[in-house]
Enzyme design. Structure first.
Site, mmCIF file in Angstrom:
data_model
loop_
_atom_site.group_PDB
_atom_site.id
_atom_site.type_symbol
_atom_site.label_atom_id
_atom_site.label_comp_id
_atom_site.label_asym_id
_atom_site.label_seq_id
_atom_site.Cartn_x
_atom_site.Cartn_y
_atom_site.Cartn_z
ATOM 1 N N HIS A 103 -4.202 35.884 -87.584
ATOM 2 C CA HIS A 103 -4.769 36.847 -86.649
ATOM 3 C C HIS A 103 -5.234 36.147 -85.381
ATOM 4 C CE1 HIS A 103 -5.341 40.802 -88.802
ATOM 5 N NE2 HIS A 103 -4.670 40.054 -89.657
ATOM 6 N N TYR A 124 3.414 30.850 -64.061
ATOM 7 C CA TYR A 124 3.170 32.258 -64.342
ATOM 8 C C TYR A 124 4.344 33.100 -63.840
ATOM 9 C CZ TYR A 124 -1.562 30.792 -65.438
ATOM 10 O OH TYR A 124 -2.648 30.158 -66.010
ATOM 11 N N ASN A 166 10.313 40.752 -65.886
ATOM 12 C CA ASN A 166 9.529 41.440 -64.859
ATOM 13 C C ASN A 166 9.050 40.405 -63.850
ATOM 14 O OD1 ASN A 166 7.880 43.108 -63.371
ATOM 15 N ND2 ASN A 166 7.031 44.149 -65.159
ATOM 16 N N ARG A 207 0.693 38.029 -62.115
ATOM 17 C CA ARG A 207 -0.737 38.269 -62.391
ATOM 18 C C ARG A 207 -0.928 38.893 -63.774
ATOM 19 N NH1 ARG A 207 -4.725 38.170 -58.277
ATOM 20 N NH2 ARG A 207 -3.841 37.594 -56.284
ATOM 21 N N ASN A 248 -4.390 35.640 -75.109
ATOM 22 C CA ASN A 248 -3.654 35.070 -76.240
ATOM 23 C C ASN A 248 -4.609 34.664 -77.375
ATOM 24 O OD1 ASN A 248 -1.995 33.546 -77.949
ATOM 25 N ND2 ASN A 248 -2.007 31.782 -76.582
ATOM 26 N N CYS A 252 -0.208 28.810 -74.524
ATOM 27 C CA CYS A 252 -0.661 29.222 -73.196
ATOM 28 C C CYS A 252 -1.050 28.016 -72.334
ATOM 29 C CB CYS A 252 -1.804 30.213 -73.297
ATOM 30 S SG CYS A 252 -3.202 29.644 -74.256
ATOM 31 N N HIS A 253 -1.348 26.884 -72.957
ATOM 32 C CA HIS A 253 -1.706 25.685 -72.191
ATOM 33 C C HIS A 253 -0.509 25.143 -71.407
ATOM 34 C CE1 HIS A 253 -0.244 24.196 -76.089
ATOM 35 N NE2 HIS A 253 0.175 23.133 -75.415
ATOM 36 N N SER A 262 2.234 27.810 -59.735
ATOM 37 C CA SER A 262 3.471 27.446 -59.043
ATOM 38 C C SER A 262 3.303 26.226 -58.145
ATOM 39 C CB SER A 262 4.010 28.628 -58.231
ATOM 40 O OG SER A 262 3.062 29.027 -57.273
ATOM 41 N N GLU A 305 1.434 16.210 -75.242
ATOM 42 C CA GLU A 305 2.815 16.652 -75.405
ATOM 43 C C GLU A 305 3.807 15.819 -74.608
ATOM 44 O OE1 GLU A 305 3.280 20.865 -74.956
ATOM 45 O OE2 GLU A 305 1.798 21.296 -76.509
#
Length: 175
Positions: free
Chosen positions: A26, A113, A122, A127, A136, A144-145, A150, A173
């Site tokens: 979860h 992003y 899309n 944003r 998340n 998400c890290h 940009s 990483e």
């Protein structure tokens, strides 16, 4: 309705709280007091259960994935199951962002992003992607890290409180 259990596990980035049911995870996140001021990574720290509550044992796949991520990342395999009640197969934009991030931005890679918005189909939703990434619930697993601005800046991780964590994860990483 899910019967939810939870565990707290140690990790190299501090204690993690993990919530799960029989269908899958979860959420997974750092314990809230961990922030840029208190973040002291320990690469040697193993993944160990500190405490658990509920009737269901923590999924071994989650513990194994976390151990591999931190200690043998070249051997990462299938991600642990995520509860379909949290990340379903419906057409929610937010869940689409999470699935796209999970399936397309791999260990050692980054994306912006805007690029992630384009991957979701899309291209003008950078944003909205940022909002979805912020919400998340699966830290590390849905990476998400790995989403940066940009202009190359890392952005704000964990509401600006975890940028040192994000730097550490990206560096980890790249090894």
């Amino acid at each position: 309705m899910c019967e939810i259990s939870s565990s707290i596990c140690s990790s190299p980035i501090g204690d993690l709280t993990i919530s799960y049911c029989r269908k899958g995870l979860h959420s997974i996140s750092q314990i809230s007091p961990i922030n840029d001021q208190s973040f002291i990574p320990d690469e040697k720290q193993t993944i160990e259960i500190q405490s658990s509550s509920g009737k269901i044992p923590i999924p071994e796949s989650c513990l194994n994935w976390l151990h591999t991520y931190f200690h043998s990342p070249n051997h990462l395999t299938k991600t642990p199951e995520l509860c379909p009640n949290i990340i379903s197969k419906n057409d929610s934009f937010q869940e689409n962002v999470w699935r796209t991030l999970l399936n397309n931005v791999h260990f050692g890679q980054t994306t912006t992003y805007g690029q992630l918005a384009e991957l979701t189909g899309n291209k003008n939703a950078a944003r909205a992607v940022g909002t979805a990434v912020h919400r998340n619930p699966f830290q590390l697993i849905v990476p998400c890290h790995r989403v940066i601005r940009s202009n190359g800046d890392i952005g704000n991780y964990a509401g600006k409180e975890g940028n040192n964590v994000k730097h550490w994860l990206l560096k980890h990483e790249q090894k």
